[in-house]
Design a protein around this motif. Sequence first.
Motif, PDB file in Angstrom:
ATOM      1  N   ARG A 120      68.518 -13.251  44.354  1.00  0.00           N
ATOM      2  CA  ARG A 120      67.386 -12.536  44.891  1.00  0.00           C
ATOM      3  C   ARG A 120      66.693 -13.642  45.761  1.00  0.00           C
ATOM      4  O   ARG A 120      66.368 -14.812  45.155  1.00  0.00           O
ATOM      5  N   ASP A 126      63.518 -14.089  45.702  1.00  0.00           N
ATOM      6  CA  ASP A 126      62.355 -14.642  45.212  1.00  0.00           C
ATOM      7  C   ASP A 126      62.737 -15.262  43.817  1.00  0.00           C
ATOM      8  O   ASP A 126      61.822 -15.751  43.297  1.00  0.00           O
ATOM      9  N   ASP A 127      63.873 -15.296  43.452  1.00  0.00           N
ATOM     10  CA  ASP A 127      64.375 -16.214  42.268  1.00  0.00           C
ATOM     11  C   ASP A 127      65.244 -17.492  42.722  1.00  0.00           C
ATOM     12  O   ASP A 127      65.706 -18.153  41.889  1.00  0.00           O
ATOM     13  N   ILE A 137      64.938 -17.907  33.297  1.00  0.00           N
ATOM     14  CA  ILE A 137      64.161 -19.096  34.117  1.00  0.00           C
ATOM     15  C   ILE A 137      62.868 -19.077  33.504  1.00  0.00           C
ATOM     16  O   ILE A 137      61.884 -18.144  33.505  1.00  0.00           O
ATOM     17  N   ASP A 145      59.384 -21.260  34.044  1.00  0.00           N
ATOM     18  CA  ASP A 145      58.510 -22.353  35.172  1.00  0.00           C
ATOM     19  C   ASP A 145      57.521 -22.907  34.531  1.00  0.00           C
ATOM     20  O   ASP A 145      56.389 -22.138  34.251  1.00  0.00           O
ATOM     21  N   VAL A 173      60.092 -16.099  34.390  1.00  0.00           N
ATOM     22  CA  VAL A 173      60.549 -15.362  35.553  1.00  0.00           C
ATOM     23  C   VAL A 173      61.733 -14.394  35.384  1.00  0.00           C
ATOM     24  O   VAL A 173      62.371 -14.992  34.550  1.00  0.00           O
TER      25      VAL A 173
END
Length: 442
Positions: free
Chosen positions: A325, A327-328, A431, A433, A442
């Motif tokens: 993605r 955004d990942d 994930i 963070d 995430v």
Amino acid sequence: MYNPEIETATHSEMESLQLTRLQQTVKRVFENVPFYQEKFKELGITPEDIKSLEDVNKLPFTKKKDLRDNYPFGLFAVPMEEVTRIHGSSGTSGKPTVVGYTANDTKTWAKIVARALVTAGGRSSDIFHNAYGYGLFTGGLGLHYGAEEMGAATVPISGGNTERQITLINDFKPRGISGTPSYILNIVEKMEQMGMDPRETSIEYGIFGAEPWSEEMRATLESKLNLKAVDIYGLSELMGPGIAIECHEAQDGLHIADDHFLVEVLDPETLEPVEDGQDGELVFTSLTKEALPVLRYRTGDIASITREKCKCGRTTTRMSRIKGRTDDMIIIRGVNVFPSEIEHELLKIEGVIPNYQIHLIKKGSLDSVELHVELDPKLHHEVGQDLSDKKIVQLKRFIQHQMKSACLVTMDVIVHGLGGLPRSDGKATRIVDKRKSDPVNV
């Protein structure tokens, strides 16, 4: 096939149908959704400007932020008295994205998912064990009504209560199962702990999605359960599960329901189209949705498409499995890596199971990665609680070397004993963070 006329249509036949439905959708949003009315005005276009499928590039994009900015019902194209169901995202990072359905939308959705189930190998005579979560999340009810539409006896077990899941699998003898791959592996693990052989169940095919999973994860699922594991793709913003699915014959790309969704693949930076076969961001336009029609929704998912006929006989557009993605993507000291690439390499390594987490941390002013892995039962039994054992030290070094070689990122490897990392009844948290003062999953 569920609908041979549609699934084997020629490209020209499908494009004609898509154009008609695209024009109807554009007219619907222009007349009923203030958000799109304003966008059309800014771009200087009207519905009459959409004369070919190529004209889709004249239309405005829609992003997840647009749904949140118009929370809860600002993008609906029908009055609330015509809305018969509401779904939404989990809303863990703020207000959920809300999606609505008319009665006709839910009937259409059921038929789309029924088609997907048949593509995956489902039959009307099946008992189908649905371990997707029920609720605002579209997975549970989406698969449920699709399985019923197909004619299957559907077991609405949802996620969690794993021992009961196992009891029903043993007693009801389902032929099909659905759920997130991480939770299905939890079921497998519990079966093994109970002294059972997961390969001896009645299950012949599994439909897995709602989280990224690699070909190595597929191999693990198929080996552990002796089934055919197929990938399903869906987005609540567009409809839910069933937008695309792999066929059981080829498992070579996911067949998109072209008659309901128009796909584009764009360079995420320039937003220009890329050639078929090249990776880019998937952008979808809904073609039949009544309550919440969506134009050019930027999914953030990276994949490619092919329009070549599949060996199963279907001529529908196929998308590759999601590569990652936008955004990942993890950016560590200038190196870009997707979590799926880490999983791809990790699951090749003996001594660990497919349960891991990627922790993003700060070392001084620099971003760093900790890869948390869990021992498989055999190695755990050999070393017991002594995680300083020579075998563990060697395993850590080997994992570090493989990750550096394949992903070009140096990672600190943290080894946990069997059961040392959290399990999930739904989507796994891969994930974590920790670079901010308040860690965000995430």
